[in-house]
Design an enzyme around this catalytic site. Structure first.
Site, PDB file in Angstrom:
ATOM      1  N   ASP A 104      13.326  13.790 -33.138  1.00 33.23           N
ATOM      2  CA  ASP A 104      13.957  12.472 -33.229  1.00 33.23           C
ATOM      3  C   ASP A 104      15.464  12.472 -33.162  1.00 33.23           C
ATOM      4  OD1 ASP A 104      14.362  13.560 -35.885  1.00 33.23           O
ATOM      5  OD2 ASP A 104      14.870  11.509 -36.482  1.00 33.23           O
ATOM      6  N   ASP A 141      17.856  17.169 -31.319  1.00 28.01           N
ATOM      7  CA  ASP A 141      16.572  17.480 -30.686  1.00 28.01           C
ATOM      8  C   ASP A 141      16.554  17.127 -29.205  1.00 28.01           C
ATOM      9  OD1 ASP A 141      15.232  18.426 -32.991  1.00 28.01           O
ATOM     10  OD2 ASP A 141      14.946  16.367 -33.676  1.00 28.01           O
ATOM     11  N   ASP A 159       9.766  18.794 -34.895  1.00 25.17           N
ATOM     12  CA  ASP A 159      10.955  18.810 -35.745  1.00 25.17           C
ATOM     13  C   ASP A 159      10.512  18.354 -37.142  1.00 25.17           C
ATOM     14  OD1 ASP A 159      13.765  18.745 -36.489  1.00 25.17           O
ATOM     15  OD2 ASP A 159      13.566  16.557 -36.395  1.00 25.17           O
ATOM     16  N   CYS A 210       0.830  -1.200   0.000  1.00 30.18           N
ATOM     17  CA  CYS A 210       0.000   0.000   0.000  1.00 30.18           C
ATOM     18  C   CYS A 210       0.863   1.248   0.000  1.00 30.18           C
ATOM     19  CB  CYS A 210      -0.914   0.002   1.222  1.00 30.18           C
ATOM     20  SG  CYS A 210      -0.010  -0.045   2.792  1.00 30.18           S
ATOM     21  N   CYS A 225       3.476   1.372   2.718  1.00 23.05           N
ATOM     22  CA  CYS A 225       4.640   0.538   2.393  1.00 23.05           C
ATOM     23  C   CYS A 225       5.579   1.282   1.441  1.00 23.05           C
ATOM     24  CB  CYS A 225       4.197  -0.767   1.750  1.00 23.05           C
ATOM     25  SG  CYS A 225       3.209  -1.837   2.807  1.00 23.05           S
TER      26      CYS A 225
END
Length: 772
Positions: free
Chosen positions: A644, A648, A456, A50, A53
């Site tokens: 890509d 970039d 791009d 949970c 935890c």
């Protein structure tokens, strides 16, 4: 149902017996470098249940000077720990991480994604449900006689028989709650199973007290039924988690358990995948999946690469071609030389991305975790208040105790604990089906907030592969000559020309490539040139020509013989599939669109006109893109960057959120929050739609959970809910939340989306402006 999904406690003792703490060497071998002297180790923590935890584990690990960061994934019970190889002058012993976890009550072992563990847990829970159901049914049958007015001796006998049936059921079925609660308490903390363990224990002890003192009423049937419904909730929780995570387990199934390694003497040795090393030669037969990333050194085959590129068409590979883990050899046998260990393969990277999406600590997830962490003290105080109030109010302390037990059970915030993670799991699975990987749940939240998209050009809006659009004049012999020259260069335009003709062409005596100009080849006394117009028309002896690139929409290559032009070729970069439809879909969502490119203004302007984007900038350096994104952010824009290339990567990191195609450079994929595997650009609008839908469902789940507590808690405090009704209500609230999250599976996949119009609801223009 509990968000703890605590069924793992049933297998905890087995896990502890089977898995000692991993050694330092095992942890080093299982770790992977993440750069800058940092390593990541994934550990399995069966006892994590949970929000409390999660907070305990992460706080304990961050206290170690060698730990850079730690993140717990609740659905896989895994913690990803990033640690420093050295602290000061001392090398780090990674086993200190496992020892630290053990010190706070969480025994760890090396994580391996294996759906067999989930199957075993589900089967254990189903057996426990069957035992609890059997006990409840038989005790209820005995209770019929009591309710019908049996005499005191018969009533007492039936009560004792019920007690004997309920006791082993309580021990066998209740161990899921007792082990978890004891583990928490002995380390000085609480979790959601503590009040549940208290509730079912008090219910049984009250009934036993009544039986010993010849009381008329006992609650053994309620105790067994309570266990039955609690376990049904937990079983459904486990099943729904497995269903939501089916995309990940499906990916894991694509990876073979081992590989056939060829020895230098021709021997064959089948090894587990983790024992395959870089440089090993692996035999792959037709019909088998490639187990590891590598390079083909013998054989040829057609590969099913749908996991990589999302395309159904097979791709041929032969000697020298790279292959990726998880792809399927369809037609031939291969010998592959491993180029990366199994934990660093393409398939492992995709699985890591999927799991990161589930474990992301997004804003909503942090809110849910904080709410769950406050649960135990608030519930205990509320139950104590109910006990004292009712005891003082009517003097019936037994009734007060029943009310307190109902409060303990009905106030479990399981629905709040499930509100966010189950949506993130379902959303990540839905995105995966569309060929989109997401690194972090917070990325989905950020994507839902954007108002601007910047693209791009090369490799993003286009495929980065130029296509021949005109040849003047069009002559097969001239094309064959140009193709023969093109085969001598790796320049993209030359490679395109090399593919337009199958004829071999003439044999050249000498071929030279002049950077920035083109190719020069001699055939006897004749000199052929292929390149820029100025270079092709220059004197044959010129070694270099300085030519400014023309600002034109099409790239031009000229073929000449002894300075006389033979043909002119024009090229255009191929548009990425789905680009126009994706742009139209984004515009219909009211988003501002623009292009940020380092290409020539003429080329960028022509592309922008083709796909319907009015705003663009050209000739940008990487720093220029970052500056633009920073300025847009300062103006209040939340920008999605889609790119890509290596150039970039800074812009992808600087943007509010970012996406990259799978064909992007490694650094670009690492910098992006989303990676789309398919060629089509329709992944961008679909990811935005899915993220917004996920956000809506999270808010709905929070609303449902809050509404449940606003209704259920007063009902329990007022004494109108028995422990059994409380168990049914608590489980029902969690099931409703999970079912609401599963509605995300109804979101149409990109190929099923019909784009309504091309210019509808024209977006506000991004203040990029035309290049001067």
């Amino acid at each position: 149902m509990s968000c703890c999904a605590a069924g793992t406690e049933g297998a905890l003792e087995v896990e502890r017996a089977a898995h000692a703490l991993p050694s330092s060497e095992e942890m080093r071998l299982a770790s992977r470098s993440v750069g800058e002297g940092l390593y990541q180790t994934d550990l399995s923590l069966p006892a994590v249940h949970c929000g409390a935890c999660i907070a305990t584990v992460e706080r304990a690990l961050r206290a170690l000077p060698s730990v850079e960061r730690a993140r717990v994934n609740l659905s896989t019970r895994r913690v990803a720990v990033v640690w420093k190889a050295r602290v000061g002058d001392e090398p780090t012993d990674p086993q200190v991480i496992a020892r630290q976890l053990a010190s706070v009550g969480y025994e760890a072992h090396l994580f391996m994604l294996d759906d067999r563990a989930g199957d075993a847990l589900r089967n254990q829970l189903l057996r426990a449900v069957a035992v609890a159901g059997f006990a409840a049914a038989n005790i209820m049958l005995l209770s019929v006689s009591v309710w019908a007015g049996a005499d005191a001796a018969t009533r007492d006998m039936f009560h004792w028989i019920s007690a004997l049936i309920a006791a082993p059921a309580l021990i066998y079925c209740g161990r899921y709650f007792y082990l978890s609660a004891w583990s928490a308490l002995k380390h000085g903390r609480t979790n959601m199973d503590v009040p549940i363990a208290i509730g079912i224990s008090i219910s049984y002890l009250m009934s036993l007290w009544e039986t010993v003192h010849h009381g008329e009423h006992a609650y053994f049937d309620a105790t067994a039924s309570l266990l039955f419904f609690l376990l049904i909730g937990r079983t459904l929780d486990q099943v729904m988690r497995e269903r939501a995570r089916s995309a990940i387990t499906g990916l894991a199934a694509l990876s073979p358990r081992g590989a056939m390694v060829l020895g230098a003497d021709g021997s064959r040795d089948y090894r587990p995948l983790d024992e395959v090393e870089v440089g090993d030669r692996i035999a792959v037969s037709a019909g088998d999946r490639i187990p590891i990333d590598g390079l083909v050194i013998a054989g040829s085959s057609d590969l099913d690469m749908s996991i990589v590129n999302g395309e159904s068409a097979a791709v041929g590979v032969t000697v020298g071609d790279p292959v990726q883990a998880g792809t399927l050899s369809l037609t031939g046998s291969l010998v592959v030389e491993a180029t990366a260990p199994a934990r660093s393969s393409f398939l492992a990277e995709v699985i890591h991305l999927m799991e990161a999406a589930e474990g992301g600590r997004a804003r909503y997830r942090r809110m849910a975790d904080r709410a769950a962490a406050l649960y135990a003290p608030v519930v205990h105080l509320t139950a104590l208040f109910a006990f004292v109030f009712w005891g003082l109010y009517d003097g019936d302390w037994k009734h007060a105790l029943v009310v307190a037990v109902a409060v303990l059970i009905i106030t479990c915030p399981c629905a709040i604990g499930l509100a966010v993670p189950v949506v993130q799991i379902v959303a990540a699975g839905r995105l995966f089906k569309a060929g989109i990987m997401v690194k972090d749940g917070s990325a989905m939240e950020r994507l839902a907030e954007i108002d601007t998209v910047a693209f791009d050009k090369t490799g993003t809006l286009t495929l980065g592969r130029p296509a021949l659009v005109t040849a003047d004049p069009f002559d097969p012999q001239t094309l064959a000559l140009a193709a023969a020259l093109g085969r001598q260069s790796r320049h993209p335009l030359s490679q395109t020309l090399a593919q337009v003709a199958d004829a071999a062409g003439p044999a050249f005596d000498d071929v030279r490539e002049i950077p920035g100009a083109g190719l020069q080849a001699s055939c006897g006394p004749r000199v052929y040139r292929l390149g820029s117009r100025a270079f092709a028309g220059a004197a044959a002896g010129a070694d270099h020509v300085s030519v400014a690139a023309p600002d034109a929409a099409l790239s031009e290559v000229v073929l000449s013989l002894d300075g006389r032009e033979l043909a002119t070729f024009h090229f255009e970069d191929a548009l990425r599939p789905g680009a126009r439809a994706a742009i139209a879909a984004l515009q219909s969502q009211g988003l501002s669109l623009g292009i940020l490119s380092g290409d020539r203004p003429g080329v960028v302007e022509a592309l922008a006109a083709r796909i319907g984007i009015a705003d663009w900038k050209a000739g940008l350096q990487p720093g220029d893109k970052v500056d633009f994104i920073a300025a847009a952010s300062a103006d209040g824009h939340r920008l999605l960057m889609v790119g890509d290339g290596i150039n970039d990567a800074p812009a992808l990191s600087a943007a509010h959120v970012s996406m990259a195609p799978a064909t992007a450079a490694d650094i670009g994929r690492q910098a992006a929050d989303f990676v789309f595997l398919r060629k089509s650009l329709d992944a961008v609008p679909f990811a935005i739609r899915a993220s917004k839908a996920a956000g809506r469902l999270v808010r709905q789940n929070f609303g449902l959970a809050i509404a449940y507590n606003l209704i259920a808690v007063p009902v329990a405090l007022a004494g109108y809910a028995t422990p059994l009704i409380a168990a049914v209500a608590m489980s029902g609230s969690s099931i409703i939340v999970v079912l609401n999250a599963l509605r995300l599976n109804r979101l149409e996949l990109p190929e099923e989306i019909a784009v309504a119009g091309t210019t509808a609801a024209r977006a506000t223009r991004l203040p990029i402006g035309h290049a001067a």
